[in-house]
Design a protein around this motif. Structure first.
Motif, PDB file in Angstrom:
ATOM      1  N   GLU A 162      -2.602  82.210   9.324  1.00  0.00           N
ATOM      2  CA  GLU A 162      -3.633  81.250   9.717  1.00  0.00           C
ATOM      3  C   GLU A 162      -3.863  81.222  11.220  1.00  0.00           C
ATOM      4  N   ALA A 163      -5.049  80.794  11.574  1.00  0.00           N
ATOM      5  CA  ALA A 163      -5.428  80.660  12.977  1.00  0.00           C
ATOM      6  C   ALA A 163      -6.274  79.385  13.104  1.00  0.00           C
ATOM      7  N   ASN A 164      -6.001  78.575  14.078  1.00  0.00           N
ATOM      8  CA  ASN A 164      -4.901  78.711  15.025  1.00  0.00           C
ATOM      9  C   ASN A 164      -3.594  78.248  14.386  1.00  0.00           C
ATOM     10  N   SER A 165      -2.469  78.452  15.089  1.00  0.00           N
ATOM     11  CA  SER A 165      -1.198  78.032  14.546  1.00  0.00           C
ATOM     12  C   SER A 165      -1.067  76.511  14.544  1.00  0.00           C
ATOM     13  N   PRO A 166      -0.566  75.923  13.448  1.00  0.00           N
ATOM     14  CA  PRO A 166      -0.320  74.481  13.429  1.00  0.00           C
ATOM     15  C   PRO A 166       0.750  74.049  14.432  1.00  0.00           C
ATOM     16  N   ALA A 167       1.524  75.008  14.945  1.00  0.00           N
ATOM     17  CA  ALA A 167       2.652  74.678  15.823  1.00  0.00           C
ATOM     18  C   ALA A 167       2.280  74.638  17.300  1.00  0.00           C
ATOM     19  N   LEU A 168       1.138  75.197  17.692  1.00  0.00           N
ATOM     20  CA  LEU A 168       0.793  75.305  19.108  1.00  0.00           C
ATOM     21  C   LEU A 168      -0.270  74.300  19.513  1.00  0.00           C
ATOM     22  N   ASN A 169      -0.224  73.923  20.788  1.00  0.00           N
ATOM     23  CA  ASN A 169      -1.308  73.121  21.339  1.00  0.00           C
ATOM     24  C   ASN A 169      -2.168  74.004  22.249  1.00  0.00           C
ATOM     25  N   SER A 170      -3.256  73.470  22.758  1.00  0.00           N
ATOM     26  CA  SER A 170      -4.200  74.278  23.539  1.00  0.00           C
ATOM     27  C   SER A 170      -3.574  74.796  24.829  1.00  0.00           C
ATOM     28  N   GLU A 171      -2.648  74.026  25.428  1.00  0.00           N
ATOM     29  CA  GLU A 171      -2.010  74.469  26.668  1.00  0.00           C
ATOM     30  C   GLU A 171      -1.101  75.672  26.408  1.00  0.00           C
ATOM     31  N   GLU A 172      -0.313  75.612  25.339  1.00  0.00           N
ATOM     32  CA  GLU A 172       0.560  76.747  24.994  1.00  0.00           C
ATOM     33  C   GLU A 172      -0.273  77.984  24.660  1.00  0.00           C
ATOM     34  N   ARG A 173      -1.372  77.759  23.938  1.00  0.00           N
ATOM     35  CA  ARG A 173      -2.263  78.866  23.556  1.00  0.00           C
ATOM     36  C   ARG A 173      -2.822  79.549  24.794  1.00  0.00           C
ATOM     37  N   ALA A 174      -3.300  78.761  25.727  1.00  0.00           N
ATOM     38  CA  ALA A 174      -3.888  79.320  26.948  1.00  0.00           C
ATOM     39  C   ALA A 174      -2.832  80.029  27.787  1.00  0.00           C
ATOM     40  N   ARG A 175      -1.619  79.472  27.821  1.00  0.00           N
ATOM     41  CA  ARG A 175      -0.556  80.068  28.636  1.00  0.00           C
ATOM     42  C   ARG A 175      -0.149  81.435  28.110  1.00  0.00           C
ATOM     43  N   ILE A 176       0.199  81.531  26.821  1.00  0.00           N
ATOM     44  CA  ILE A 176       0.655  82.812  26.289  1.00  0.00           C
ATOM     45  C   ILE A 176      -0.514  83.790  26.176  1.00  0.00           C
ATOM     46  N   GLY A 177      -1.699  83.275  25.901  1.00  0.00           N
ATOM     47  CA  GLY A 177      -2.877  84.139  25.848  1.00  0.00           C
ATOM     48  C   GLY A 177      -3.168  84.779  27.184  1.00  0.00           C
ATOM     49  N   GLY A 178      -3.054  83.985  28.247  1.00  0.00           N
ATOM     50  CA  GLY A 178      -3.286  84.522  29.583  1.00  0.00           C
ATOM     51  C   GLY A 178      -2.272  85.587  29.960  1.00  0.00           C
ATOM     52  N   ILE A 179      -1.008  85.363  29.592  1.00  0.00           N
ATOM     53  CA  ILE A 179       0.046  86.350  29.870  1.00  0.00           C
ATOM     54  C   ILE A 179      -0.266  87.667  29.154  1.00  0.00           C
ATOM     55  N   CYS A 180      -0.664  87.578  27.888  1.00  0.00           N
ATOM     56  CA  CYS A 180      -0.925  88.785  27.092  1.00  0.00           C
ATOM     57  C   CYS A 180      -2.168  89.533  27.562  1.00  0.00           C
ATOM     58  N   ALA A 181      -3.222  88.795  27.881  1.00  0.00           N
ATOM     59  CA  ALA A 181      -4.448  89.445  28.354  1.00  0.00           C
ATOM     60  C   ALA A 181      -4.200  90.186  29.667  1.00  0.00           C
ATOM     61  N   LYS A 182      -3.447  89.557  30.558  1.00  0.00           N
ATOM     62  CA  LYS A 182      -3.125  90.216  31.842  1.00  0.00           C
ATOM     63  C   LYS A 182      -2.270  91.462  31.608  1.00  0.00           C
ATOM     64  N   ALA A 183      -1.315  91.371  30.691  1.00  0.00           N
ATOM     65  CA  ALA A 183      -0.449  92.516  30.407  1.00  0.00           C
ATOM     66  C   ALA A 183      -1.250  93.702  29.887  1.00  0.00           C
ATOM     67  N   ILE A 184      -2.203  93.423  28.999  1.00  0.00           N
ATOM     68  CA  ILE A 184      -3.044  94.488  28.433  1.00  0.00           C
ATOM     69  C   ILE A 184      -3.897  95.124  29.525  1.00  0.00           C
TER      70      ILE A 184
ATOM     71  N   GLU B   5      10.127  79.445  19.182  1.00  0.00           N
ATOM     72  CA  GLU B   5      11.074  78.391  18.819  1.00  0.00           C
ATOM     73  C   GLU B   5      11.281  77.477  20.017  1.00  0.00           C
ATOM     74  N   ASN B   6      11.253  76.169  19.762  1.00  0.00           N
ATOM     75  CA  ASN B   6      11.492  75.161  20.807  1.00  0.00           C
ATOM     76  C   ASN B   6      10.607  75.360  22.033  1.00  0.00           C
ATOM     77  N   GLY B   7       9.343  75.685  21.781  1.00  0.00           N
ATOM     78  CA  GLY B   7       8.382  75.803  22.867  1.00  0.00           C
ATOM     79  C   GLY B   7       8.423  77.101  23.644  1.00  0.00           C
ATOM     80  N   GLU B   8       9.261  78.059  23.211  1.00  0.00           N
ATOM     81  CA  GLU B   8       9.385  79.324  23.933  1.00  0.00           C
ATOM     82  C   GLU B   8       8.940  80.494  23.063  1.00  0.00           C
TER      83      GLU B   8
END
Length: 447
Positions: free
Chosen positions: A241-263, A279-282
């Motif tokens: 499913e998308a989006n994940s029930p476990a994430l909030n918009s801040e976490e989504r933007a943070r990890i998304g930004g890291i991945c986009a920059k890496a690519i 797990e536990n926010g990490e």
């Protein structure tokens, strides 16, 4: 843009790519085995070429025959779908040598991410958070004990050359380590021809979160949000499913930004998926798949962007059609993988489909290459279709999914539809309260 694309796959993904090509005005060629001569993608393609008998190694994995099919038909590009040759660096290299475009990343990037140890090193270098563990392959039991003591038990031993749960063993103490190491090596060698293994910290109740990314090969990268793939059986995804029930918009933007920059920094071209345990926010990197994913439709549902169109556009030199700020997330989507399997024992159930009726209505999509009267061959993956449902929010999506599952009819064979009808009514699933171990525990209790 390409004039003619050869689709080197079968089933629903071959049909999915074929439809995208037709919408872009591109001629299509499909390859097929003798077992798939009456398949839907063969019927609908502009041209088809039989590349061998039923066994995959003699047909869908036969690089020589597929390249010959390209030359015979004049195809100027190949879309590999997922599975089969989609992450085969040698195939990408051979196509390039024949001036045929591989609709995917370079052979070098496939090789890097196909080696789990090198992938982890690369991810760490690119700033992607990784699971604590060994820096490379474990040489012997002494080194394994040292690494395990440093990161703390429990630990998981994984095959360097593959995934899917093979060559993967958990050790909860030093006493378990020797047997786990030997078993993992033996399984890895048998499955992948390479017994190299590495060690990571074992997370007790993580979720499986993956980021859909795209690169243009010239230093630009974007992400299309995350998918939650935590409902798994034997490390195989069942429900996404998308989006994940476990994430909030801040976490989504943070990890998304890291991945986009890496690519972008990697110079990666085309579609990719960076997978994490959460797990536990990490977030902890586990692997990157250098291809389109089975579950890509849920991302298309919430973004409104055709990812196969995007793959073709990037591969043809047209670059990315969107910037990060153009990508908006709308509502919620869930995908159920419908397999030709017994819903309790998961034993494959090949045979003839006597009646096939798919659900419809607003927000309901079915990706499938089967039809009434179609005989499912026993030689391939048991996936026969994917039910994808979209709603304005997760509650609406779940209600729509319940209704769509009730409408779905597949007669003549056993399928996993009854499992999903059970899951959609489960309180934990309704609340989004599950991890990667939830489904196997649920199935064990049901037995």
């Amino acid at each position: 843009m390409f004039q003619k694309v050869l689709i080197a796959n079968r089933g629903e993904i071959a049909l999915r790519v074929l439809r995208a090509c037709k919408e872009l005005g591109i001629q299509t060629v499909v390859v097929h085995s003798t077992a798939d001569s009456d398949a839907m993608h063969v019927r609908l393609a502009d041209e088809s070429v039989c590349v061998g008998p039923p066994p995959s190694r003699e047909s869908y994995l036969n690089i020589h025959q597929i390249v010959a099919a390209c030359e015979i038909t004049g195809a100027d590009a190949v879309h590999p779908g997922y599975g089969f040759l989609s992450e085969n660096a040698k195939f990408a290299d051979i196509l390039a040598a024949h001036n045929i475009t591989f609709i995917g990343p370079s052979g070098d990037h496939i090789r890097i991410m196909g080696d789990k140890i090198e992938a982890k090193r690369t991810a760490k270098r690119l700033g992607i958070p990784v699971v604590p563990g060994s820096d490379g392959a474990i040489s012997d039991e002494k080194e394994a004990k040292r690494v395990a003591a440093e990161i703390g038990y429990p630990v998981i031993i994984k095959a360097s050359a593959g995934g899917g749960g093979r060559g993967m063993k958990v050790a909860r103490s030093e006493a378990d380590l020797e047997v786990a190491l030997q078993t993992a090596r033996s399984e890895a060698g048998a499955a992948f021809g390479d017994d190299a293994v590495y060690i990571e910290k074992f997370l007790e109740k993580p979720r499986h979160i993956e980021l859909q990314v795209f690169g243009d090969g010239a230093g630009r990268g974007v992400h299309f949000g995350e998918r939650d793939c935590s409902l798994q059986r034997r490390h195989q995804k069942v429900w996404e499913e998308a989006n994940s029930p476990a994430l909030n918009s801040e976490e989504r933007a943070r990890i998304g930004g890291i991945c986009a920059k890496a690519i972008a920094d990697l110079g990666y071209s085309g579609a990719g998926t960076i997978e994490f345990l959460y797990e536990n926010g990490e977030f902890y990197f586990i692997e990157m798949n250098t291809r389109l994913q089975v579950e890509h439709p849920v991302t298309e549902a919430i973004t409104g962007i055709d990812l196969v169109h995007e793959q073709i556009r990037v591969a043809s030199g047209g670059g990315l059609s969107v910037r990060q700020e153009d990508i908006k997330f709308n509502g919620h989507a869930i995908e159920c993988r419908i397999n030709a399997e017994d819903p309790r024992t998961f034993t494959p159930s090949p045979g003839t489909i006597t009646h096939f009726h798919t659900p419809g209505g607003l927000g309901v999509r079915v990706d499938s290459g089967v039809y009434s009267g179609y005989r499912i061959p026993p030689y391939y993956d048991s996936l026969i279709g994917k039910l994808i449902v979209h709603g304005r929010n997760r509650v609406e999506c779940m209600m729509r999914l319940r209704r769509a599952l009730d409408e779905f009819v597949v007669d003549g064979i056993k399928t996993t539809l009854p499992l999903f009808r059970d899951l959609v009514g489960n309180p934990d699933i309704a609340n989004g309260d599950y991890d990667i171990h939830w489904l196997e525990k649920y199935l064990a209790e049901d037995d």
